[in-house]
Design a protein around this motif. Sequence first.
Motif, short mmCIF file in Angstrom:
data_model
loop_
_atom_site.label_atom_id
_atom_site.label_comp_id
_atom_site.label_asym_id
_atom_site.label_seq_id
_atom_site.Cartn_x
_atom_site.Cartn_y
_atom_site.Cartn_z
N GLU A 49 54.28 72.50 74.19
CA GLU A 49 55.29 73.48 73.81
C GLU A 49 55.20 74.67 74.77
N GLU A 100 41.94 72.51 75.51
CA GLU A 100 41.87 73.93 75.87
C GLU A 100 42.10 74.09 77.38
N CYS A 103 45.65 73.20 78.49
CA CYS A 103 46.54 74.34 78.23
C CYS A 103 46.46 75.36 79.37
N TYR A 121 53.53 81.61 76.47
CA TYR A 121 52.35 80.79 76.16
C TYR A 121 52.64 79.32 76.35
N ARG A 123 51.40 75.84 74.36
CA ARG A 123 50.72 75.36 73.17
C ARG A 123 50.77 73.85 73.23
N GLU A 125 49.88 70.28 71.22
CA GLU A 125 49.42 69.52 70.06
C GLU A 125 48.79 68.25 70.58
N PHE A 131 45.91 71.66 67.45
CA PHE A 131 46.70 72.25 68.52
C PHE A 131 45.91 73.35 69.20
N GLN A 133 46.24 76.66 72.28
CA GLN A 133 47.22 77.59 72.83
C GLN A 133 46.55 78.46 73.89
N TYR A 134 47.31 78.77 74.95
CA TYR A 134 46.81 79.66 75.98
C TYR A 134 47.91 80.63 76.40
N GLU A 135 47.55 81.89 76.53
CA GLU A 135 48.55 82.92 76.81
C GLU A 135 48.29 83.65 78.11
#
Length: 137
Positions: A49, A100, A103, A121, A123, A125, A131, A133-135
């Motif tokens: 995502e 991780e 991402c 970000y 994300r 799954e 899931f 996520q990395y920003e």
Amino acid sequence: MSDKAYFGRRYMLSASHRLHSDALSDEVNRTTYGKCNNAYGHGHNYVVEVLVGGAVNPETGMVMNMVDLDKTVENTVLTRFDHTNLNFDPLFVKRVPTTENLCREVFQLLKDALPADQLSYVRIEETENNFFQYEGE
Ligand code: NI
């Protein structure tokens, strides 16, 4: 007040991996990663995502054209990783291909390919229940 709007889109990515760290002994790898350390690896149907954000273009009414985002994700992420073994990608030679880390790498690849500061970000799954996520920094 900021005039920022967001646009998110989901992509499918099938790939295999084996979780194994060269920095750890074989035994610690087994206890750390369990079945995910099995020699022949296993696969996932990842859902990637991507969220982009920015000012709404007054002429188009959009944050970013979907066709442009699709093209960028296709060219920089899907072509590279879909139906591959992640462990063989140069990005994961020295880095364990956990989701991780996937991402982080996907974020960096997209950040370099998209207009400045538009990526909010990534994300991913990995299963129905996991899931990540990395920003960015
Ligand atoms: Ni896995």
